[in-house]
Design an enzyme around this catalytic site. Structure first.
Site, PDB file in Angstrom:
ATOM      1  N   TYR A 144       0.726  -1.224   0.393  1.00 10.23           N
ATOM      2  CA  TYR A 144      -0.149   0.292   0.353  1.00 10.23           C
ATOM      3  C   TYR A 144       0.998   0.760   0.150  1.00 10.23           C
ATOM      4  O   TYR A 144       0.508   2.357  -0.791  1.00 10.23           O
ATOM      5  CB  TYR A 144      -0.815  -0.284   0.761  1.00 10.23           C
ATOM      6  CG  TYR A 144      -2.169  -1.069   0.865  1.00 10.23           C
ATOM      7  CD1 TYR A 144      -1.787  -1.775   0.100  1.00 10.23           C
ATOM      8  CD2 TYR A 144      -2.759  -1.612   1.899  1.00 10.23           C
ATOM      9  CE1 TYR A 144      -2.963  -2.593   0.251  1.00 10.23           C
ATOM     10  CE2 TYR A 144      -3.551  -2.548   2.070  1.00 10.23           C
ATOM     11  CZ  TYR A 144      -4.035  -3.199   1.654  1.00 10.23           C
ATOM     12  OH  TYR A 144      -4.739  -4.196   1.127  1.00 10.23           O
ATOM     13  N   LYS A 194       4.036 -15.440   3.191  1.00  7.19           N
ATOM     14  CA  LYS A 194       4.015 -16.663   1.509  1.00  7.19           C
ATOM     15  C   LYS A 194       5.463 -16.213   1.160  1.00  7.19           C
ATOM     16  O   LYS A 194       6.143 -15.719   0.162  1.00  7.19           O
ATOM     17  CB  LYS A 194       3.076 -15.309   0.014  1.00  7.19           C
ATOM     18  CG  LYS A 194       2.825 -16.139  -0.273  1.00  7.19           C
ATOM     19  CD  LYS A 194       1.283 -16.748  -0.398  1.00  7.19           C
ATOM     20  CE  LYS A 194       1.488 -18.113  -1.940  1.00  7.19           C
ATOM     21  NZ  LYS A 194       0.200 -18.881  -1.752  1.00  7.19           N
ATOM     22  N   ASP A 227      -2.758 -17.912   2.489  1.00  4.87           N
ATOM     23  CA  ASP A 227      -3.795 -18.674   1.566  1.00  4.87           C
ATOM     24  C   ASP A 227      -4.426 -19.542   2.561  1.00  4.87           C
ATOM     25  O   ASP A 227      -5.399 -20.265   3.061  1.00  4.87           O
ATOM     26  CB  ASP A 227      -3.182 -19.426   0.565  1.00  4.87           C
ATOM     27  CG  ASP A 227      -2.479 -19.913   0.498  1.00  4.87           C
ATOM     28  OD1 ASP A 227      -1.299 -19.929   1.716  1.00  4.87           O
ATOM     29  OD2 ASP A 227      -1.828 -20.547  -1.267  1.00  4.87           O
ATOM     30  N   ASP A 251      -4.429  -6.863   5.896  1.00  6.66           N
ATOM     31  CA  ASP A 251      -5.789  -6.190   5.556  1.00  6.66           C
ATOM     32  C   ASP A 251      -6.935  -7.285   4.962  1.00  6.66           C
ATOM     33  O   ASP A 251      -7.853  -7.091   6.180  1.00  6.66           O
ATOM     34  CB  ASP A 251      -5.730  -5.454   4.529  1.00  6.66           C
ATOM     35  CG  ASP A 251      -6.691  -4.334   4.240  1.00  6.66           C
ATOM     36  OD1 ASP A 251      -7.525  -4.044   4.626  1.00  6.66           O
ATOM     37  OD2 ASP A 251      -6.647  -3.579   3.122  1.00  6.66           O
ATOM     38  N   ASP A 255     -10.290  -8.637   8.111  1.00  2.46           N
ATOM     39  CA  ASP A 255     -12.013  -8.275   8.121  1.00  2.46           C
ATOM     40  C   ASP A 255     -12.503  -9.993   8.435  1.00  2.46           C
ATOM     41  O   ASP A 255     -13.463 -10.131   8.055  1.00  2.46           O
ATOM     42  CB  ASP A 255     -12.004  -7.895   6.651  1.00  2.46           C
ATOM     43  CG  ASP A 255     -12.453  -6.245   6.475  1.00  2.46           C
ATOM     44  OD1 ASP A 255     -11.669  -5.736   7.813  1.00  2.46           O
ATOM     45  OD2 ASP A 255     -12.078  -5.676   5.846  1.00  2.46           O
TER      46      ASP A 255
END
Ligand code: NAD
Length: 365
Positions: A144, A194, A227, A251, A255
């Site tokens: 970001y 990852k 994942d 992020d 959520d």
């Protein structure tokens, strides 16, 4: 006897409604211990645009700089959606605040009381004791904030890229927050990355491994690919206790955690950095996980618990008042578990208003 100095940024939609409730609860909780509050209310988000032409007015930033913490509501709504993305309340207020105050760690408790398992989309038999985990998200680095650009390829088509970058120092400081959080809980932490694909994740994993070995040898450190973590969170959330990860993964996972924990109206968060306040404690921004809920704004029915619990986190991290924080958290739990519920968590029970919910918490203090 202390006076706690902070800024109140109610924002838009349900922000001012739930903030009013949180301040009343905070006032009662602090008064009980002989303490008082000294807060200034400033405009932010759509309210800032309407009053000062800017989502984050300069006067608001200056007032924040002169305070020990920020209690934030939420910003945005249909009224400002026509604005260009860079001027939208969330992007133009919350992101700069995180940057100005170097708030690199977002701590979001994922708490679902056993009495509220009906609020979760997960089957109750999978979470018979509710959920009690903590998500820690790196907040000021990664994709970001990395270099981004859009260009035209030789064949005429448009292309774009965003850059994910992390420095060792950025990884170490979030590892420190995760380590301390784990030490205060079950001494178990999961680092999510990852590392089978991304260079930043390889560095993340190496840095985290070395940092925990040196600074938190008592903490059991595990790793998980993002994942798989997304699946495991939906399958058996309580296997985590504390998990931490980089900005974009955090992020998304935070959520996901919010939804499995039931209503956004119950979830609070703290964003912390290294900046010390006048008490030598962490300067922080405290806010509910949810947004401005335009669908219920102005009706007096929003759940104030997330805002109240965010105020409790402020007492814990920025004012060192663990006891007051714990008393507020207990009062919210008692009120909700005794059947006082706003519409978002009512499930067959007659829902109460924001005001009644707040009063039930105050009664239990
Ligand atoms: P939202 O979180 O505002 O609402 C999603 C759903 O959750 C709605 O049905 C809402 O009624 C419900 N909800 C949220 N908080 C609640 C509470 N305290 N009590 C009861 N129900 C609650 O998300 P959205 O609808 O996608 O966004 C609305 C606006 O909020 C947008 O402008 C968005 O940009 C903004 N937003 C701001 C923040 C922030 O300030 N940090 C975060 C998310 C969204």
């Amino acid at each position: 006897m202390s006076t706690f100095k902070f800024v109140v940024l109610p924002g838009d939609g349900i922000g001012p409604e739930v903030m009013k409730a949180a301040l009343e609860v905070l006032e009662v909780a602090c008064k009980k211990h002989g303490h008082s509050l000294d807060y200034k209310v400033c405009a932010v988000g759509g309210a800032g645009i309407d009053e000062f032409g800017k989502a984050l007015p300069d006067s608001t930033v200056e007032t924040c700089k002169a305070s020990d913490a920020i209690l934030f509501g939420s910003v945005g709504g249909p009224k400002w959606e026509h604005l260009p993305p860079a001027e939208q309340p969330e992007r133009a207020a919350l992101l700069p605040l995180r940057k100005i105050f170097k708030l690199f760690a977002n701590i979001r408790p994922g708490l679902l009381y056993p009495q509220l398992t009906d609020a979760s989309p997960l089957k109750s038999e999978r979470i018979p004791d509710g959920i009690d985990i903590v998500c820690i998200r790196e907040l000021t680095g990664g994709i970001y904030f990395g270099e981004k650009k859009t260009w035209t390829e030789p064949d005429g088509q448009l292309a774009a890229c965003d850059t994910m970058m992390y420095r060792v120092s950025e990884i170490e400081r979030i590892a420190e927050v995760a380590g301390n959080t784990a030490m205060a809980r079950g001494k178990k932490v999961c680092s999510i990355d990852k590392a089978n694909v991304l260079e930043t994740s390889v560095l993340w994993r190496k840095t985290v491994t070395e940092y925990f070995k040196k600074h938190f040898p008592e903490v059991e450190l595990k790793y998980m690919y993002v994942d798989n973590a997304a699946m495991q969170l939906a399958r058996d959330p309580n296997q985590f206790d504390v998990f931490f990860t980089e900005n974009m993964f955090g992020d998304i996972l935070s959520d996901e955690m919010a939804v499995i924990c039931g209503s956004l109206g119950m979830l609070c968060s703290a964003s912390l950095g290294d900046i010390k306040n006048s008490l030598g404690l962490k300067f922080g921004l405290y806010e509910p996980a949810g947004g401005t809920a335009p669908d219920i704004a102005g009706k007096g029915i929003a759940n104030p618990c997330a805002q109240i619990l965010s105020a409790a986190l402020m007492m814990r991290y920025s004012f060192g008042q663990d006891e007051i924080a714990a008393e507020i958290e207990r009062a919210v739990r008692d009120a909700v578990c005794s059947g006082v519920r706003t519409g978002d968590i009512a499930f067959g029970i007659e829902p109460v208003s924001t005001d009644q919910m707040k009063q039930a918490v105050i009664d239990r203090l």
